[in-house]
Design an enzyme around this catalytic site. Structure first.
Site, PDB file in Angstrom:
ATOM      1  N   SER A  58       4.703  -0.777  -2.295  1.00  0.00           N
ATOM      2  CA  SER A  58       5.233  -1.856  -1.688  1.00  0.00           C
ATOM      3  C   SER A  58       4.350  -2.683  -1.120  1.00  0.00           C
ATOM      4  O   SER A  58       3.552  -2.160  -0.340  1.00  0.00           O
ATOM      5  CB  SER A  58       6.187  -1.654  -0.815  1.00  0.00           C
ATOM      6  OG  SER A  58       7.618  -0.984  -1.152  1.00  0.00           O
ATOM      7  N   GLU A  89       1.598  -4.579   3.802  1.00  0.00           N
ATOM      8  CA  GLU A  89       1.519  -3.102   4.261  1.00  0.00           C
ATOM      9  C   GLU A  89       0.165  -2.356   3.961  1.00  0.00           C
ATOM     10  O   GLU A  89      -0.193  -1.570   4.306  1.00  0.00           O
ATOM     11  CB  GLU A  89       2.839  -2.345   3.598  1.00  0.00           C
ATOM     12  CG  GLU A  89       3.931  -2.442   4.068  1.00  0.00           C
ATOM     13  CD  GLU A  89       5.015  -1.409   3.433  1.00  0.00           C
ATOM     14  OE1 GLU A  89       4.457  -0.303   2.964  1.00  0.00           O
ATOM     15  OE2 GLU A  89       6.214  -1.778   3.547  1.00  0.00           O
ATOM     16  N   ARG A 129       5.220   1.591   9.878  1.00  0.00           N
ATOM     17  CA  ARG A 129       4.071   1.340   9.185  1.00  0.00           C
ATOM     18  C   ARG A 129       2.819   1.171  10.127  1.00  0.00           C
ATOM     19  O   ARG A 129       2.017   0.441   9.834  1.00  0.00           O
ATOM     20  CB  ARG A 129       4.144   0.471   7.946  1.00  0.00           C
ATOM     21  CG  ARG A 129       5.228   0.422   6.965  1.00  0.00           C
ATOM     22  CD  ARG A 129       5.206   1.827   6.318  1.00  0.00           C
ATOM     23  NE  ARG A 129       6.371   1.938   5.298  1.00  0.00           N
ATOM     24  CZ  ARG A 129       7.460   2.539   5.648  1.00  0.00           C
ATOM     25  NH1 ARG A 129       7.414   3.144   6.881  1.00  0.00           N
ATOM     26  NH2 ARG A 129       8.382   2.647   4.885  1.00  0.00           N
TER      27      ARG A 129
END
Length: 297
Positions: free
Chosen positions: A222, A292, A171
Site C-alpha cells: 500500500s 506509507e 505505521r
C-alpha cells in the site's frame, strides 16, 4: 567517501556498486555506491562510529519493502543486518534478530500454534524494518505484540526500549522521529492458540491477497494510509488514476493503492506519480493522503 577506508575497517562483507533492484521490492533501477554487512554488534559499532565521525550518509536496509531510492545513485553507505538473525522461542515469548525475515517468522510461529503475528505472514519485511515502521495489516500491527526491542543508540550504547517507549502510532514509531537508533532485536509476546485455526486464517488471507493485490508485479504494498472513514484506493479510483503511468511506474489496475514497476521504473518515476496522486486527491477532495513508503535520496 573513501571506499578503501571502509575495507580497512574490516567490519564485514563489503560490496561496491550494488544493483538496488536486487534489494528493493519495487526492483527499482538504481545503484548503491557501497553496501556493508557487519559481522556482529562490535563491528557494527565500529562502522557507525566511522560513518558519524566522517559525516557520511547512510541507511539501514532491511528487505527494501518500503523504500524508494529517488536518485539513480545512492552515494552513501547501505547497511544490512543479515548477521543479526538469531531466533529463540521460549513458550510464547519470541526473541528474534532485526535481520530475520518477518514473513518467515510469522509463518513459523503460526505453524507452532502461536497467535499474534498472523497479520505479518504477507509483509515482506525484516523484523527491524517492521519495528521501525510499525508494520501492520488486518487491523493489527507490531505494536500489538511487541514487548521490547534492543537498540543501538546514537551514542553507540546498547539500550532496551519497552513497547511504551517506542510511542507507536499507525505505521509510526519513535524510531522514525529519532534518527540514529538502530534496531538490533525484538521480543514478542504471543498467545497460545489452535494451530489449525491459525493456519486456516493465514491461508484465507493469503488467497484474498492473491485475488485483490497485484502480487505478480514488483511493488511495495500500500502506497498511502487510509484516511479516516475512507479508503485511499477508492479515492485514487475516483480521480481516474487507476492504470495511470509515469515512466515505468503504474497505478495498479487491480488495486489503486498499489503502484507497480511495470518495467524499468526509477525511484523518481514512482515518487513523481505518488506526488501527482497526492496533489490530485487534495485538489478533488481536500484530503491530504499520507505516504506509507519512504523516499531515500
Amino acid at each position: 567517501m573513501n571506499i578503501k577506508d571502509i575495507y580497512d575497517l574490516n567490519v564485514g562483507h563489503v560490496v561496491e556498486n550494488v544493483d538496488l533492484s536486487c534489494y528493493t521490492t519495487y526492483k527499482i533501477k538504481a545503484i548503491g555506491r557501497v553496501l556493508v554487512i557487519p559481522e556482529n554488534l562490535d563491528k557494527l559499532k565500529v562502522l557507525v562510529d566511522y560513518i558519524k565521525k566522517n559525516n557520511i550518509k547512510y541507511k539501514i536496509l532491511g528487505n527494501g519493502s518500503n523504500l524508494i531510492f529517488t536518485n539513480l545513485v545512492y552515494d552513501g553507505i547501505l547497511i544490512k543486518l543479515d548477521n543479526f538473525n538469531h531466533l529463540y522461542i521460549n513458550e510464547n515469548i519470541v526473541d528474534v534478530g532485526a535481520g530475520y525475515n518477518l514473513m518467515k517468522l510469522a509463518l513459523k510461529v503460526s505453524m507452532m500454534g502461536l497467535s499474534g503475528l498472523e497479520f505479518a505472514t504477507g509483509i515482506p519485511a525484516t523484523v527491524g524494518g517492521a519495528v521501525y515502521m510499525n508494520a501492520g495489516a488486518y487491523n493489527s500491527d507490531i505494536s500489538c505484540v511487541l514487548e521490547s526491542t534492543v537498540l543501538l543508540s546514537p551514542d553507540l550504547d546498547v539500550v532496551t526500549f519497552s513497547n511504551e517507549d517506542l510511542d507507536f502510532d499507525y505505521r509510526m514509531s519513535y524510531l522514525q522521529k529519532s534518527p540514529g537508533y538502530v534496531c538490533l532485536s525484538a521480543k514478542f509476546r504471543l498467545s497460545f492458540g489452535d494451530k489449525d485455526e491459525i493456519m486456516g486464517l493465514v491461508n484465507r488471507r493469503r488467497n484474498r491477497r492473491l485475488e485483490s493485490q497485484p502480487l505478480e508485479f514488483p511493488s511495495a504494498g500500500s502506497v498511502f494510509r487510509n484516511p479516516d472513514g475512507d479508503y485511499a484506493g477508492r479515492l485514487i479510483e475516483e480521480i481516474g488514476y487507476k492504470g495511470k503511468m509515469n515512466g515505468g511506474a503504474q497505478v495498479s489496475n487491480k488495486h489503486a493503492n498499489f503502484i507497480i514497476n511495470a518495467g524499468g521504473a526509477t525511484g523518481k518515476d514512482i515518487k513523481d506519480l505518488i506526488c501527482d496522486i497526492k496533489s490530485k486527491v487534495k485538489e478533488s477532495y481536500d484530503i491530504d493522503l499520507k505516504v506509507e513508503q519512504e523516499f531515500v535520496e
